[in-house]
Design an enzyme around this catalytic site. Structure first.
Site, short mmCIF file in Angstrom:
data_model
loop_
_atom_site.label_atom_id
_atom_site.label_comp_id
_atom_site.label_asym_id
_atom_site.label_seq_id
_atom_site.Cartn_x
_atom_site.Cartn_y
_atom_site.Cartn_z
N LYS A 192 0.86 -1.20 0.00
CA LYS A 192 0.00 0.00 0.00
C LYS A 192 0.89 1.24 0.00
O LYS A 192 1.54 1.56 0.99
CB LYS A 192 -0.92 0.05 1.21
N GLY A 244 7.01 4.47 8.22
CA GLY A 244 6.17 5.65 8.40
C GLY A 244 6.42 6.26 9.77
O GLY A 244 7.49 6.08 10.36
N SER A 245 5.40 6.93 10.27
CA SER A 245 5.58 7.67 11.51
C SER A 245 5.56 6.73 12.73
O SER A 245 4.96 5.65 12.69
CB SER A 245 4.49 8.71 11.64
N THR A 246 6.18 7.19 13.79
CA THR A 246 6.23 6.38 15.01
C THR A 246 4.83 6.19 15.58
O THR A 246 4.50 5.11 16.08
CB THR A 246 7.19 7.04 16.02
N GLY A 249 3.21 3.48 13.64
CA GLY A 249 3.93 2.25 13.98
C GLY A 249 3.43 1.66 15.29
O GLY A 249 3.22 0.46 15.43
N GLU A 266 9.96 0.65 10.44
CA GLU A 266 11.00 1.65 10.12
C GLU A 266 10.33 3.01 10.35
O GLU A 266 9.50 3.43 9.55
CB GLU A 266 11.43 1.53 8.66
N CYS A 300 13.63 10.40 6.82
CA CYS A 300 13.57 9.84 8.18
C CYS A 300 14.90 9.98 8.91
O CYS A 300 14.94 10.21 10.10
CB CYS A 300 13.17 8.37 8.09
N GLU A 397 10.34 15.32 15.71
CA GLU A 397 10.71 15.20 14.30
C GLU A 397 9.93 16.26 13.51
O GLU A 397 8.71 16.28 13.54
CB GLU A 397 10.35 13.80 13.78
P1 NAD Z 1 2.45 7.95 8.19
O1 NAD Z 1 2.77 7.06 9.31
O2 NAD Z 1 1.38 8.95 8.38
O3 NAD Z 1 2.03 7.11 6.92
C1 NAD Z 1 2.84 6.08 6.41
C2 NAD Z 1 1.95 5.09 5.68
O4 NAD Z 1 1.08 4.46 6.62
C3 NAD Z 1 1.05 5.70 4.62
O5 NAD Z 1 0.98 4.80 3.54
C4 NAD Z 1 -0.28 5.78 5.33
O6 NAD Z 1 -1.39 5.76 4.46
C5 NAD Z 1 -0.25 4.55 6.20
N1 NAD Z 1 -1.11 4.60 7.38
C6 NAD Z 1 -1.57 5.69 8.06
N2 NAD Z 1 -2.32 5.29 9.11
C7 NAD Z 1 -2.33 3.95 9.09
C8 NAD Z 1 -2.91 2.96 9.94
N3 NAD Z 1 -3.65 3.29 11.01
N4 NAD Z 1 -2.71 1.66 9.66
C9 NAD Z 1 -1.96 1.31 8.60
N5 NAD Z 1 -1.39 2.20 7.77
C10 NAD Z 1 -1.57 3.50 8.00
O7 NAD Z 1 3.83 8.60 7.79
P2 NAD Z 1 4.10 9.67 6.65
O8 NAD Z 1 3.71 11.00 7.17
O9 NAD Z 1 3.54 9.21 5.36
O10 NAD Z 1 5.69 9.53 6.53
C11 NAD Z 1 6.56 10.23 7.30
C12 NAD Z 1 7.12 9.35 8.40
O11 NAD Z 1 7.77 8.20 7.86
C13 NAD Z 1 8.18 10.09 9.18
O12 NAD Z 1 7.99 9.89 10.55
C14 NAD Z 1 9.47 9.44 8.71
O13 NAD Z 1 10.52 9.56 9.60
C15 NAD Z 1 9.05 8.05 8.47
N6 NAD Z 1 9.98 7.34 7.59
C16 NAD Z 1 10.81 6.39 8.10
C17 NAD Z 1 11.73 5.73 7.29
C18 NAD Z 1 12.65 4.68 7.85
O14 NAD Z 1 13.20 3.92 7.09
N7 NAD Z 1 12.84 4.60 9.15
C19 NAD Z 1 11.80 6.05 5.94
C20 NAD Z 1 10.95 7.02 5.44
C21 NAD Z 1 10.04 7.67 6.27
#
Ligand code: NAD
Length: 792
Positions: A192, A244-246, A249, A266, A300, A397
């Site tokens: 996704k 994605g975001s903590t 996660g 991650e 990130c 962040e």
């Molecule tokens: P986000 O967590 O809002 O979204 C990430 C993904 O998760 C999107 O596809 C989103 O649609 C999906 N999502 C949102 N809510 C969900 C849920 N309840 N259940 C399942 N999926 C859901 O993050 P973002 O704003 O898109 O990305 C930025 C974040 O990603 C930052 O915190 C960044 O540090 C992190 N990031 C980490 C790495 C790494 O390798 N550690 C790499 C890139 C980005």
């Protein structure tokens, strides 16, 4: 303008990359995109379409579909149907497919680079020179792992159907990091992409099918968080790999707890960029530019916290400001720009809000006077100085082009400030003194450390975080293990109730009833805080003794003692090996006594009890042997230099032992952890805790420092709850019933501790393949990759 004007100003005009091919591809889907399921786009349903915009202009780029639970179900079914055959075709055939994907990416490199720049707003210079080449490299590298799978991972099997969720900041690169290892090792995928940036994944899926990838192996379902949540919740998904975001996660950890789905996270970061006063300042300034203004800081592992040694700070800030004035912002397809658009107005507002908070909390703000294009979500590169380490902008962040600067005086202070973060993704260290730089790297709480460099990535070098930056690694051998599970574990069956021995098989060897075994904390016997004890009964129903009934205060004391023993993590592998051999020697001296005790308590035959003691001695030897042999690697990524994959302990680990094999299970769980330098708080077998309390007498006669192994007897499920929720515990291993596993995973969410649980499946502790060896050591460690480029 005259020619002399350009010579004077050295200005250069825009150099736009053509978007014709990308627009032509979009035009082939005029009504929008369905999901890519089972090798084809799903039919469109008008009611579920939503727009995806060009961040740089706000204009609509395409329409895509909001995935429903039914769509997820269809994609998971397609992936399930394809999995057995995909694994069955063998490593070489999969290697050919991965190789074809790498070639496909290279053939369409410009199309991918342009589409990604349009959909994300980032400079095409970055997508063309960094994202897309790394994507191809990922598929080449993992084609190699597919080819070698039968040889290198013979004791492992694929996890199955993998749900993968990626963010918008590197849509295609994150896709590659996720799907290349998963597919290479015989899994199938439902991916996704982020709702802001779904297009490159759809293009990839379409071109992958054209390149011969079998239907159902890769499925893409678009949509927002609700679609992601449906994927996470689907019962037929074996693993979730999330970037994605903590916060999200954490939600995913909560909702998958106890489900048996494996999980890698991650997550976010707030990585330090540390400049010592002997650094090459000009190089460090360029490093800062790459660290925080690459991809508008939406990275990130962005070097978002600049720590400069006090003596050079003013000069450094002055030079940095001059450099910032040279940055160029512009249209993403302009090949001459450094700074593109943020992803969305909402992100712009969020970054602005955090900058305002920083200023309110006392920071001084510098932004160069450079032109920002009208429209879109452009944000000027920003430097905040005079920032207090405890302020909001130093800890949150920001995920934008905002650098937060602080100073330090000494090496120790640099480390303290650098590690003062709930995150631990990456760090960058600048010093011309190799001894200093290499001393700092292991002391940093981070999964990746770049020395005199920043933001270096390679498919062969693992990437991932510690602490609240998540767990799991992407890339390299360690990344492969995230998509495999031990064959021996895959064959485990649900644990049966412990057998009740028929009378007469054991020999009575009971100690005087009045003896109450104490807890063992910090190398000393300790009375339980509640001053309560628990009667322990032998298999024959007779009272065999009493043990202390540990409570949450006892666990806290034990955790504090384990922390105080942190020097153990820095001892040499030789010393750890010696300690394990010595434990084995001391256990061996009392083997007969232990065997009689086990027989008396559990009712197994004397022969079985003797075998358990002998197996425990052998296991201690095995981990003594591994202690100085389970090592890291030296990677040779495509640059002049090396990346050292260093194996590091997790820290303080809580261990809850199962009800069977009271000595062997305890030793099997504790020995790999301490062999790798962890300190443990152990809750022993709740039915036969006297074996563990006898064992601390062995510990007392060994030379293991106090606090390395702490033993708290009592009710497993209650003590597990305190351990799993404790913020100073780095990992929890819980073996027992399914409810214990679920509690361990759910309660670990607070500080995102690593977990190893068995979901109520029984381990045969005598089976060396299942209960001993590198797979346990992998769980007892995490890899830190330290990049060391060479050069004058
Ligand atoms: P986000 O967590 O809002 O979204 C990430 C993904 O998760 C999107 O596809 C989103 O649609 C999906 N999502 C949102 N809510 C969900 C849920 N309840 N259940 C399942 N999926 C859901 O993050 P973002 O704003 O898109 O990305 C930025 C974040 O990603 C930052 O915190 C960044 O540090 C992190 N990031 C980490 C790495 C790494 O390798 N550690 C790499 C890139 C980005």
């Amino acid at each position: 303008m005259s020619v002399s004007h350009y010579f004077d100003t050295m200005d250069y005009g825009p150099a736009l990359e053509s978007d014709l091919d990308a627009r032509a591809w979009l035009a082939r889907h005029p009504d929008g995109f369905g999901h890519f399921i089972g090798g084809a786009f799903s039919p469109l349903n008008d009611g579920t379409l939503f727009d995806t915009q060009e961040p740089a202009t706000g204009k609509v780029l395409a329409r895509v579909t909001q995935g429903t639970s039914a769509d997820i179900d269809a994609a998971v079914s397609a992936a399930r149907a394809a999995q057995a055959n995909w694994f069955g075709i063998g490593g070489h055939a999969r290697a050919r497919h991965l190789y074809a994907l790498a070639r496909m990416v290279q053939r369409h490199a410009r199309l991918f680079a342009v589409l990604e720049a349009l959909d994300n707003g980032k400079p095409v210079r970055e997508t063309r020179d960094i994202d897309v080449p790394l994507v191809a490299r990922h598929f080449y590298h993992h084609a190699g792992w597919a080819q070698l799978q039968e040889r290198e991972f013979a004791d492992q099997v694929p996890v199955g159907v993998i749900g993968q969720i990626v963010p918008w900041n590197f849509p295609l690169l994150m896709l590659a990091w996720k799907i290349a290892p998963a597919l290479a090792l015989g899994n199938t995928v439902v991916l996704k992409p982020a709702e802001f940036t779904p297009l490159s994944a759809l293009l990839f899926a379409e071109l992958a099918a054209q390149a011969g990838l079998p239907a159902g192996v890769l499925n893409v379902v678009t949509g927002d968080g609700a679609t992601g949540a449906a994927l996470v919740a689907h019962p037929d998904v074996n693993k979730i790999a999330f970037t994605g975001s903590t916060d999200v996660g954490r939600l995913i950890r909560q909702s998958t707890a106890g489900s048996g789905k494996s999980l890698t996270l991650e997550l976010g970061g707030k990585s330090p960029f540390i400049v010592f006063d002997d650094a090459d300042i000009d190089a460090a300034i360029e490093g800062v530019v790459d660290a925080i203004w690459f991809n508008q800081g939406q990275v990130c592992c962005a070097g978002a916290r600049l720590l400069v040694q006090e003596g050079i700070a003013e000069d450094f800030y002055a030079r940095l400001k001059r450099r910032m004035q040279q940055l160029r912002a512009g249209a993403p397809l302009d090949k001459t720009i450094d700074i593109g658009s943020l992803i969305d107005p909402s992100q712009h507002a969020r970054v602005q809000k955090l900058v305002d908070i920083g200023i309110r909390e006392g920071a001084s703000c510098y932004q160069p006077t450079i032109d920002l294009p009208a429209g879109g979500s452009y944000f000027a590169p920003t430097l905040l100085t005079q920032v207090h380490p405890a302020s909001t902008v130093a800890s949150e962040e920001i995920f934008g082009p905002v650098l937060v600067a602080m100073t330090f005086r000494t090496y120790d202070e640099a480390l303290t400030i650098a590690n003062n973060s709930r995150y631990g993704l990456a760090a960058s260290v600048w010093s011309e003194t190799i001894g200093l730089a290499l001393a700092v790297a292991p002391a940093l709480k981070a999964g990746v450390v770049w020395i005199n460099s920043t933001n270096l990535f390679d498919a062969g070098v693992g990437f991932g975080g510690v602490r609240e930056s998540g767990y799991g690694r992407e890339g390299g051998r360690e990344g492969c293990y995230e998509y495999l599970k031990p064959r021996a574990w895959a064959q485990r069956q649900p644990r049966k109730a412990a057998p009740v021995a028929s009378s007469g098989t054991g020999t009575s060897f009971l100690p005087p009833v009045d003896r109450t075994a104490k807890l063992y904390i910090g190398g000393k016997q300790a009375r339980s805080d509640g001053e309560q004890s628990l009667g322990v009964f032998g298999f024959d129903g007779q009272l065999a003794g009493e043990v202390g009934l540990g409570n949450r205060k006892d666990i806290r004391n034990a955790v504090a003692a384990a922390h105080a023993a942190s020097a153990w993590s820095g001892t040499t592998a030789h010393r750890r090996a010696q300690a394990l051999y010595y434990l084995a020697e001391n256990l061996s001296a009392r083997a007969e006594e232990f065997a009689k005790r086990i027989a008396a308590l559990t009712g197994v035959s004397n022969a079985a009890a003797t075998a358990e003691v002998e197996a425990s001695i052998s296991r201690l030897f095995a981990y003594g042997a591994w202690a100085d042999k389970y090592e890291g690697a030296v990677h040779a990524p495509p640059l002049r230099g090396v990346a050292l994959a260093m194996v590091e302990p997790l820290g303080v680990v809580g261990v809850v032992c199962p009800d069977e094999s009271p000595l062997l299970a305890l030793v099997s769980l504790v020995a790999p952890l301490i062999a790798m330098g962890n300190r443990v708080v152990v809750v022993p077998n709740a039915r036969h805790p006297l074996v563990a309390t006898d064992f601390y007498q062995v510990l007392e006669t060994s030379d293991l420092p106090g606090g390395v192994i702490n033993i708290v007897t009592g009710a497993s499920s209650t003590l597990l709850q305190t351990l799993a929720a404790h913020d100073d515990v780095d990992a929890v291993w819980a073996f027992g019933d399914a409810a214990l596993s679920a509690d361990a995973e759910r309660l670990s969410t607070g500080n995102l501790k690593r977990t190893l649980v068995d979901y109520g499946m029984a381990t045969d502790w005598h089976d060396v393949m299942a209960a001993e060896g590198p797979m346990w050591l992998r769980h007892a460690t995490q890899v830190k990759n330290v990049w060391i480029p060479y050069g004058e």
